[in-house]
Design an enzyme around this catalytic site. Structure first.
Site, PDB file in Angstrom:
ATOM      1  N   SER A  93       4.442   5.708  48.285  1.00 31.74           N
ATOM      2  CA  SER A  93       4.775   5.009  47.031  1.00 31.74           C
ATOM      3  C   SER A  93       3.974   5.564  45.852  1.00 31.74           C
ATOM      4  CB  SER A  93       4.563   3.513  47.236  1.00 31.74           C
ATOM      5  OG  SER A  93       5.125   2.792  46.180  1.00 31.74           O
ATOM      6  N   ASP A 234       7.541   6.075  40.266  1.00 32.85           N
ATOM      7  CA  ASP A 234       6.551   6.424  41.287  1.00 32.85           C
ATOM      8  C   ASP A 234       7.260   7.291  42.334  1.00 32.85           C
ATOM      9  OD1 ASP A 234       8.066   4.384  42.418  1.00 32.85           O
ATOM     10  OD2 ASP A 234       6.408   3.582  43.584  1.00 32.85           O
ATOM     11  N   ASP A 236       8.549   6.910  45.249  1.00 33.82           N
ATOM     12  CA  ASP A 236       9.748   6.460  45.965  1.00 33.82           C
ATOM     13  C   ASP A 236      10.717   5.701  45.062  1.00 33.82           C
ATOM     14  OD1 ASP A 236       8.049   4.220  45.852  1.00 33.82           O
ATOM     15  OD2 ASP A 236       8.901   3.367  47.672  1.00 33.82           O
ATOM     16  N   ASP A 238      10.867   2.984  43.277  1.00 36.16           N
ATOM     17  CA  ASP A 238      11.139   1.549  43.136  1.00 36.16           C
ATOM     18  C   ASP A 238      10.496   0.990  41.867  1.00 36.16           C
ATOM     19  OD1 ASP A 238       8.585   1.791  44.138  1.00 36.16           O
ATOM     20  OD2 ASP A 238       8.746   0.174  45.599  1.00 36.16           O
TER      21      ASP A 238
END
Ligand code: MG
Length: 454
Positions: A93, A234, A236, A238
């Site tokens: 993340s 970021d 990933d 999200d």
């Protein structure tokens, strides 16, 4: 380290392929076999972990769908779309490249609940039951996750209205999993796209967290390109960070505020966020005759509450927005679509929209202590903070006339996090100090907390 949504650690120190294979197998046993979707962000360690996860899952009788590099929200959507038994996102993340983590996804697309994580952990501590040689499944590759995600997002916004504005957008993909999907979303919305760090190789050009110190390059390029907006994710995707047309880096929590303001302008309803998110959200909701429900810190708590209460929008102050029509998951790509729609609909600039938001100052500190008996007895707190309102859902949150203080022991480090918010920076600092003195019973001047910039 076991957190609320999975397992995380530094590659080679805490996390190695054997451990990852074991957790994947335990998850496979927990699911009792069936289809499991696996995807990852772009980190160099992912290839190693991917095969370890395949081995673990196959050994417990699962069939694997391999999505390759894939934003976490796209993966969550594939789990429900394929009616899979579960999913594993391999992603550190917002953490630096040497970190990695596994996030386990339930069949309904939400992350595994903390009590379920404990069950998976319990399985790793016993002998894992493997299937016999003739029941070992297969791995199949699937490349439709991004297209599937875009198809879900695009109909939710007024695409023509956005196209008519011909936005010029700079996207900092952070060499992460958002580096492919968001430029494609922007292209389909008729934007002129300037890409930086959009090579998904996982050698991050800057720490992959969309916070102020990491968005300087984006800010400069938005200015020099005379773009309408700058966007960063970021690793990933999200979460989202925003830069205005003037090159100003917006505070992280403005993403949720802008998305909520746009949605509440269209429909009345409940907004859900965690206890540490800005009071500005309550002010906004009140303007639209709506209200805010608060949960413990952690996106899984927010997502669960949103689904239960049929909220119209929700998320966290870190740039993570949950759009229920897409799914109950933080979704940086859906958030970008909403914000462009808001810009298009109002015909306004991002800086103007940002300046119309209620303004507060937040102070965040962490203190390296693990106090015994935290939080202190309620009678003691009521004595110390007369006329305050208390919330004990997650640590203690104290709301006073001038603002609020939230003190919460971290789930992953031996620290207590202190967040305070008020109308002015000075007042927020005072509240933070008050929290240290009266709740943690430490002298803030004597014991300078690390992470503090004073
Ligand atoms: Mg993330």
């Amino acid at each position: 380290m076991i957190g609320v949504s999975g397992v995380r650690g530094i590659v080679g120190e805490d996390l190695d392929p054997e451990l990852v294979a074991k957790f994947a197998a335990a998850f496979g046993q927990f699911l009792a076999g069936g289809l499991v979707v696996v995807g990852s962000d772009t980190r160099p360690s992912n290839e190693m972990f991917r095969y370890a996860i395949f081995a673990g899952l196959l050994s417990t009788g699962c069939e694997v769908v391999d999505l390759g590099i894939c934003p976490t929200p796209s993966l969550q959507l594939m789990v429900t779309g394929l009616e899979a038994k579960g999913g594993i996102a391999i992603t550190g993340s917002h953490n630096p490249a040497q970190w990695n983590a596994l996030k386990f996804v339930r069949p309904d697309g939400l992350f595994l609940y903390p009590e379920q994580i404990q069950k998976v952990l319990g399985i790793t501590e016993r002998r894992i039951k493997r299937v016999s040689w003739d029941h070992i499944g297969k791995v199949r590759r699937e490349d439709s996750a991004i297209e599937n995600h875009l198809k879900k997002i695009l109909p939710l916004v007024d695409q023509q209205e956005i196209r008519d504005r011909h936005f010029k957008v700079v996207i900092d993909g952070c060499n992460g999993a958002g580096a492919l999907i968001t430029p494609e979303l922007l292209r389909r919305l008729g934007c002129e796209v300037v890409k930086i760090n959009c090579e998904p190789h996982g050698y991050f050009a800057h720490p992959p967290e969309p916070t102020r110190s990491n968005l300087r390059e984006l800010s400069q390029i938005v200015e020099s390109e005379k773009a309408d907006i700058g966007i960063s994710h970021d690793a990933d995707a999200d979460r989202v960070g925003l830069v205005t047309e003037k090159g100003d880096i917006l505070p992280e929590d403005y993403v949720l505020l802008l998305a909520a303001k746009f949605i509440l302008g269209k429909k009345k309803g409940l907004v859900v966020t965690n206890l540490s998110t800005t009071q500005a959200l309550d002010d906004l909701a009140a303007d639209f005759d709506s209200r805010v429900r608060r949960t413990k810190v952690g996106d899984v708590y927010v997502a669960r509450c949103m689904r239960k209460e049929k909220a119209v929008i929700g998320g966290e102050g870190n740039g993570g927005v949950i759009v229920p029509e897409v799914q109950y998951a933080r979704d940086g790509i859906a958030a970008v679509a909403l914000i462009l729609n808001y810009l298009a609909q109002t015909g306004s600039s991002l800086s103007l929209l940002a300046s119309s938001l209620p303004r507060y100052y937040m102070v965040k500190r962490k203190v390296k202590i693990r106090p015994k008996g935290f939080p202190p007895p309620r009678e003691y707190l009521k004595e110390q903070f007369r006329a305050a309102r208390f919330n004990f859902l997650d640590g203690v949150k104290i709301t006073l006339d001038q603002g609020w203080i939230h003190l919460r022991p971290s789930g992953t480090e031996p620290v207590v996090r202190i967040i305070s918010e008020a109308r002015t920076r000075q007042e927020a600092e005072n509240l933070c100090r008050m929290g240290m003195e009266k709740v943690l019973k430490i002298d803030p001047l004597d014991k300078l907390p690390f992470g503090s910039k004073r």
